[in-house]
Structure formats: C-alpha cells, structure tokens
Design a protein around this motif. Sequence first.
Motif, short mmCIF file in Angstrom:
data_model
loop_
_atom_site.label_atom_id
_atom_site.label_comp_id
_atom_site.label_asym_id
_atom_site.label_seq_id
_atom_site.Cartn_x
_atom_site.Cartn_y
_atom_site.Cartn_z
N ALA A 137 0.89 -0.87 0.24
CA ALA A 137 0.18 -0.01 -0.18
C ALA A 137 0.81 1.33 0.32
N ARG A 138 0.82 2.03 -0.53
CA ARG A 138 1.41 3.38 -0.59
C ARG A 138 0.52 4.89 -1.34
N GLY A 139 1.04 5.48 -0.90
CA GLY A 139 -0.48 6.75 -1.30
C GLY A 139 -1.77 6.50 -1.26
N VAL A 140 -2.93 6.74 -1.92
CA VAL A 140 -4.08 6.45 -1.92
C VAL A 140 -4.48 4.86 -2.15
N TYR A 141 -3.11 4.06 -2.69
CA TYR A 141 -3.16 3.15 -3.01
C TYR A 141 -3.49 1.82 -2.22
N HIS A 142 -3.79 0.65 -2.61
CA HIS A 142 -4.00 -0.90 -1.55
C HIS A 142 -2.68 -1.84 -2.14
N GLY A 143 -2.34 -1.62 -3.90
CA GLY A 143 -1.29 -1.40 -4.61
C GLY A 143 -1.66 -1.51 -5.56
N LEU A 144 -0.09 -2.36 -5.89
CA LEU A 144 -0.28 -1.27 -7.37
C LEU A 144 -0.32 -2.95 -9.14
N HIS A 145 -1.34 -2.25 -9.85
CA HIS A 145 -1.11 -3.67 -10.61
C HIS A 145 -0.48 -2.96 -12.43
N MET A 146 -0.15 -3.66 -12.79
CA MET A 146 0.68 -3.42 -13.83
C MET A 146 0.54 -4.26 -15.13
N GLU A 147 0.13 -3.68 -16.14
CA GLU A 147 -0.08 -4.77 -17.54
C GLU A 147 1.07 -4.16 -18.20
N LEU A 148 1.74 -5.09 -18.24
CA LEU A 148 2.97 -4.76 -19.34
C LEU A 148 2.77 -4.90 -21.61
N LYS A 149 3.18 -3.90 -22.40
CA LYS A 149 2.92 -4.51 -23.55
C LYS A 149 3.76 -3.19 -23.81
N VAL A 150 4.47 -4.57 -25.18
CA VAL A 150 6.04 -3.98 -25.81
C VAL A 150 5.42 -3.44 -26.96
N GLY A 151 6.48 -3.23 -27.71
CA GLY A 151 5.95 -2.64 -29.38
C GLY A 151 4.33 -2.30 -29.81
N LYS A 152 3.89 -3.05 -30.12
CA LYS A 152 2.80 -1.86 -31.15
C LYS A 152 1.56 -2.97 -30.57
N ASN A 153 1.25 -3.78 -29.52
CA ASN A 153 0.45 -4.34 -28.51
C ASN A 153 -0.24 -3.64 -28.23
N THR A 154 -1.46 -3.79 -27.56
CA THR A 154 -2.61 -2.82 -27.02
C THR A 154 -3.18 -3.83 -26.23
N MET A 155 -3.34 -3.34 -24.61
CA MET A 155 -4.63 -3.81 -23.98
C MET A 155 -5.88 -4.67 -24.50
N SER A 156 -6.13 -5.73 -24.40
CA SER A 156 -7.52 -5.85 -25.13
C SER A 156 -8.38 -6.37 -23.99
N GLU A 157 -9.60 -6.07 -24.20
CA GLU A 157 -10.51 -5.75 -24.07
C GLU A 157 -11.18 -5.51 -22.68
N SER A 158 -10.82 -7.91 -21.97
CA SER A 158 -10.58 -8.58 -20.55
C SER A 158 -9.27 -7.28 -19.36
N GLN A 159 -8.34 -6.56 -20.60
CA GLN A 159 -7.60 -6.57 -19.61
C GLN A 159 -7.29 -4.90 -19.16
N LYS A 160 -8.60 -4.02 -20.22
CA LYS A 160 -9.27 -2.92 -19.99
C LYS A 160 -10.22 -3.16 -18.88
#
Length: 198
Positions: A137-160
């Motif tokens: 927990a940091r700041g106002v958050y309970h934790g941090l979640h990161m979705e890694l993308k490289v190059g032209k990859n974009t987030m899927s609908e389920s990731q969004k």
Amino acid sequence: MIRFTEDWLESTGRTRSGKLAKPRKKKPADGIPDITASKTVKAPGLKQLLSLEQELAPSPHARQLIKLERNEKYAKKKGPEHKAQVIFFDLMWRKHRDIYRLLHATPNGGVRDEVTGFEMKAEGQKSGFPDVTLNAARGVYHGLHMELKVGKNTMSESQKEWQALLLSEGYAAVEVRGWEEMVSVTLRYWALSTGETL
C-alpha cells in the motif's frame, strides 16, 4: 483420515506419522564445515558474510535472460513481453530487494494446451488480469497492478475491464510500455507518501 504422499512428507521434513523428523547432518561435499548451520560456532562477521553472500548471489532470473540472449528462436517463441518482464524482475531482484519481495507475476499469457488452460481456469486464473502486482500500500492505493506491453501490442478488452475494476477498488492499475517504464512506475509508486497519487 488424511493421507500424504511420501514426496510431501520428505519435502516438509516429516516422518510417516506426520511428525517433524530430526534433521540429518549432511557432510559438506568440499570438506569445509558449514559454520552457518552450527548453533555453537559464533563466527565473527557471520551476519555480514551471509548478507554479502545473498547480495552477490546470481539472480533467479539470470538463467532465463541468458537463454533468451543465446537462443533467438526461443526468444521469438516467448515474445518480447516475456523478455521485458524477466529483465524487470531481474533488475528489481538485483537493485531493489525490498520491493522485489512484494512483487508477483501472474501467468495469464502464453500458449497452452487445452488441459493446462482448463486446469489454470479451475485454479482461479482469469483472463486479462494484470501481468505484475506489487503488494504494498502506497499513497491512496492498496497496491499496484501493471499490464506490460511492448511494441505495437495493445490492451485487450478483458485487460481494460480489469484495469477499470481495480481502479474502482482503490488500486493503482496502469499499462506500462516496456521494462524501463515498468521500473520507473514501480519506483515512483514505492516513493508515494500517504495521500499522494501516481
């Protein structure tokens, strides 16, 4: 009555009755006694020696990085996001152990056979869940979640959808482009004071 396998009993140091077994002393292969295992030997500087040994030990991610560098075909099969994530975890292990111990990767991506995919879903794996979680927990958050993308990859609908859900529940949830940004976001998040946001 609950029964345990021999492998489980052995791996947990228990006898067939389930009681803890007395540890067997192993003779060191090099003939040099292990002073860290002895309760009677008080070696000067032992704590510093153990700390230095841990600091200089190779990263658990180094072997995979070497394999990715040496085998182009294998690296291509694994994909650039895999390599970037291994680089991230290796760097965090080597430079920021305090953060590393609270990091976790979720193995949602990748190609799997039907049986493995079924088993993972049965165990609770969910499509689109972020790649890396920092359980602090940091700041106002309970934790941090990161979705890694490289190059032209974009987030899927389920990731969004996961990102929106996690944000609504008080977590920081971000898309990061490459391992460099992943390190930057992680360190900025770690330094947040109470009440601050990313």
